[in-house]
Design an enzyme around this catalytic site. Structure first.
Site, PDB file in Angstrom:
ATOM      1  N   ASP A  65      -4.785   1.473  -6.917  1.00 23.82           N
ATOM      2  CA  ASP A  65      -5.245   1.792  -5.563  1.00 23.82           C
ATOM      3  C   ASP A  65      -6.655   2.385  -5.631  1.00 23.82           C
ATOM      4  O   ASP A  65      -6.862   3.477  -6.164  1.00 23.82           O
ATOM      5  CB  ASP A  65      -4.280   2.785  -4.913  1.00 23.82           C
ATOM      6  CG  ASP A  65      -4.494   2.893  -3.408  1.00 23.82           C
ATOM      7  OD1 ASP A  65      -5.605   2.560  -2.947  1.00 23.82           O
ATOM      8  OD2 ASP A  65      -3.557   3.305  -2.705  1.00 23.82           O
ATOM      9  N   ASP A  97      10.038   6.418 -20.392  1.00 26.62           N
ATOM     10  CA  ASP A  97      10.648   6.216 -21.700  1.00 26.62           C
ATOM     11  C   ASP A  97      12.128   6.572 -21.630  1.00 26.62           C
ATOM     12  O   ASP A  97      12.668   6.884 -20.565  1.00 26.62           O
ATOM     13  CB  ASP A  97       9.929   7.031 -22.780  1.00 26.62           C
ATOM     14  CG  ASP A  97      10.002   8.539 -22.530  1.00 26.62           C
ATOM     15  OD1 ASP A  97      10.826   8.967 -21.691  1.00 26.62           O
ATOM     16  OD2 ASP A  97       9.249   9.290 -23.172  1.00 26.62           O
ATOM     17  N   MET A 101       3.256  13.068 -16.150  1.00 26.63           N
ATOM     18  CA  MET A 101       4.023  14.308 -16.154  1.00 26.63           C
ATOM     19  C   MET A 101       3.331  15.297 -17.093  1.00 26.63           C
ATOM     20  O   MET A 101       3.137  15.017 -18.275  1.00 26.63           O
ATOM     21  CB  MET A 101       5.461  14.065 -16.616  1.00 26.63           C
ATOM     22  CG  MET A 101       6.318  15.327 -16.569  1.00 26.63           C
ATOM     23  SD  MET A 101       7.935  15.113 -17.358  1.00 26.63           S
ATOM     24  CE  MET A 101       8.702  13.953 -16.230  1.00 26.63           C
ATOM     25  N   HIS A 118       0.835  -1.200   0.000  1.00 27.57           N
ATOM     26  CA  HIS A 118       0.000   0.000   0.000  1.00 27.57           C
ATOM     27  C   HIS A 118       0.874   1.256   0.000  1.00 27.57           C
ATOM     28  O   HIS A 118       1.807   1.376   0.793  1.00 27.57           O
ATOM     29  CB  HIS A 118      -0.909   0.021   1.232  1.00 27.57           C
ATOM     30  CG  HIS A 118      -1.955  -1.049   1.213  1.00 27.57           C
ATOM     31  ND1 HIS A 118      -2.892  -1.160   0.218  1.00 27.57           N
ATOM     32  CD2 HIS A 118      -2.201  -2.078   2.069  1.00 27.57           C
ATOM     33  CE1 HIS A 118      -3.682  -2.191   0.464  1.00 27.57           C
ATOM     34  NE2 HIS A 118      -3.277  -2.782   1.574  1.00 27.57           N
ATOM     35  N   TYR A 145       9.517  14.662 -10.966  1.00 30.13           N
ATOM     36  CA  TYR A 145      10.843  14.100 -10.689  1.00 30.13           C
ATOM     37  C   TYR A 145      11.010  13.813  -9.197  1.00 30.13           C
ATOM     38  O   TYR A 145      11.512  12.749  -8.806  1.00 30.13           O
ATOM     39  CB  TYR A 145      11.942  15.070 -11.143  1.00 30.13           C
ATOM     40  CG  TYR A 145      12.078  15.228 -12.639  1.00 30.13           C
ATOM     41  CD1 TYR A 145      11.739  14.195 -13.505  1.00 30.13           C
ATOM     42  CD2 TYR A 145      12.553  16.415 -13.189  1.00 30.13           C
ATOM     43  CE1 TYR A 145      11.867  14.338 -14.874  1.00 30.13           C
ATOM     44  CE2 TYR A 145      12.686  16.570 -14.560  1.00 30.13           C
ATOM     45  CZ  TYR A 145      12.343  15.531 -15.402  1.00 30.13           C
ATOM     46  OH  TYR A 145      12.474  15.672 -16.750  1.00 30.13           O
TER      47      TYR A 145
END
Length: 352
Positions: free
Chosen positions: A69, A31, A79, A23, A117
């Protein structure tokens, strides 16, 4: 031994990571443009290489095993585009494909680039899919075209589909001028992930199986050779670097030329002397030999083993520890190092 019901694109290392997650753990599918290695190193996340496989294709396979989830409003994060791209109205068609795969009723969270990031640094694993630009082209679209007689001049070529599905080199096939030129252009491009496209091919061809063993051996040897100053002095590093880097970094990826040379035995003649030279260096070099393993299952300190000894050793996909294959199998695949790591995490959790 392949497990039943496991999608063939799911590597043992990826399967291990998915099974180990709990969890709150997150996994990144990245990529080749994503800084996967530096992100993974930031907090010790696993870096899993699934090179040659498109993200949508692997995502479909992962979701057969891995539930999202249900207690999170947005269980999938992407992103987001940078501001300049938003102003230009840059479209990202692949997002629609992701939504179709995951389910249109699933909410996606759009995360600003640098925040993504930082979030990725806290993830459980980073799955990198290095996909050369050429592989993103539709390799079969030219077969769907209608060509007139002037488009043919009796040119013949090996067809990748025949080789990859049947290991068939019996005949070169008549192709259009357009297809012939295209196949010539990609002839030396390393774009075919045999393990992803047809893993059974290794069992069908003994030559390909032996070639893959050589390349896997190089894959493990490179870790010793490229970090040893003596290997640089005696020319072992130079011998390794005479080969295209994908040969020893991505053992399952082949070019059409590699497949043809494997069939003819030419590639074997090139790689075998290099493998023997590098193996001899590691076994004789004090620095490299010191990096050998003692099997933690039998604890035989007189037997120093190395992961490139594929015939007698097995490597844990989780921590990369090396064991005697017989010990590893008798131990029912329970890696002592992984068990210790798991125990330490439980102890920390109980005391926190």
């Amino acid at each position: 031994m392949p497990l039943k019901g496991i999608p063939h694109l799911i590597s043992p290392e990826l399967l291990y990571a998915l099974a180990s997650m709990g969890h709150g753990d997150e996994i990144v599918l990245a990529d080749s443009n994503f800084p996967s290695e530096s992100i993974a190193r930031a907090n010790g996340a696993r870096l899993i290489l699934c090179d040659g496989i498109p993200i949508p294709k692997l995502l479909r396979q992962i979701l057969k095993l891995f539930p999202l989830d249900q207690y999170v409003a947005e269980p999938v994060a992407l992103m987001d585009r940078v501001d300049d791209d938003k102003k230009k109205g840059l479209d990202v068609p692949i997002w629609n494909e992701y939504k179709e795969i995951v389910g249109n009723n699933v909410q996606f969270e759009m995360v600003e680039r640098f925040k993504f990031y930082e979030r990725a640094k806290k993830c459980f694993a980073v799955v990198r899919m290095y996909l050369p630009n050429i592989i993103q082209h539709n390799l079969t679209y030219y077969f769907l075209r209608k060509f007139t007689e002037i488009c043919h001049s009796d040119k013949k070529s090996y067809l990748p589909s025949y080789i990859i599905t049947k290991w068939d080199f019996s005949n070169k096939h008549s192709v259009s001028n357009f297809a012939f030129d295209y196949l010539n252009r990609i002839y030396t491009e390393a774009i075919f992930n045999i393990n992803g496209l047809n893993p059974k091919l290794f069992q069908k061809s003994n030559k390909l199986k032996l070639m893959n063993e050589l390349r896997c051996t190089l894959y493990f040897l490179r870790r010793y050779i490229l970090t040893c100053r003596f290997a640089e002095e005696n020319g072992c590093q130079q011998s390794l670097q005479t080969l295209p880097s994908y040969i020893y970094e991505h053992p399952y990826i082949y070019s059409l030329e590699d497949l043809v040379k494997t069939k003819l035995g030419e590639l074997h003649k090139v790689l075998e002397p290099i493998v023997m030279k590098l193996r001899d260096h590691v076994l004789r070099c004090s620095l490299c030999f010191a990096k050998g393993f003692i099997c933690e299952i039998c604890n035989n300190e007189k037997s120093i083993i190395f992961p490139f000894n594929l015939q007698i050793t097995s490597t844990c996909p989780g921590c990369q520890s090396c064991f005697h294959t017989q010990c590893y199998e008798n131990g029912k695949l329970n890696c002592p190092k992984c068990q210790r790591t798991k125990t330490r995490k439980l102890v920390r959790k109980n005391f926190s």
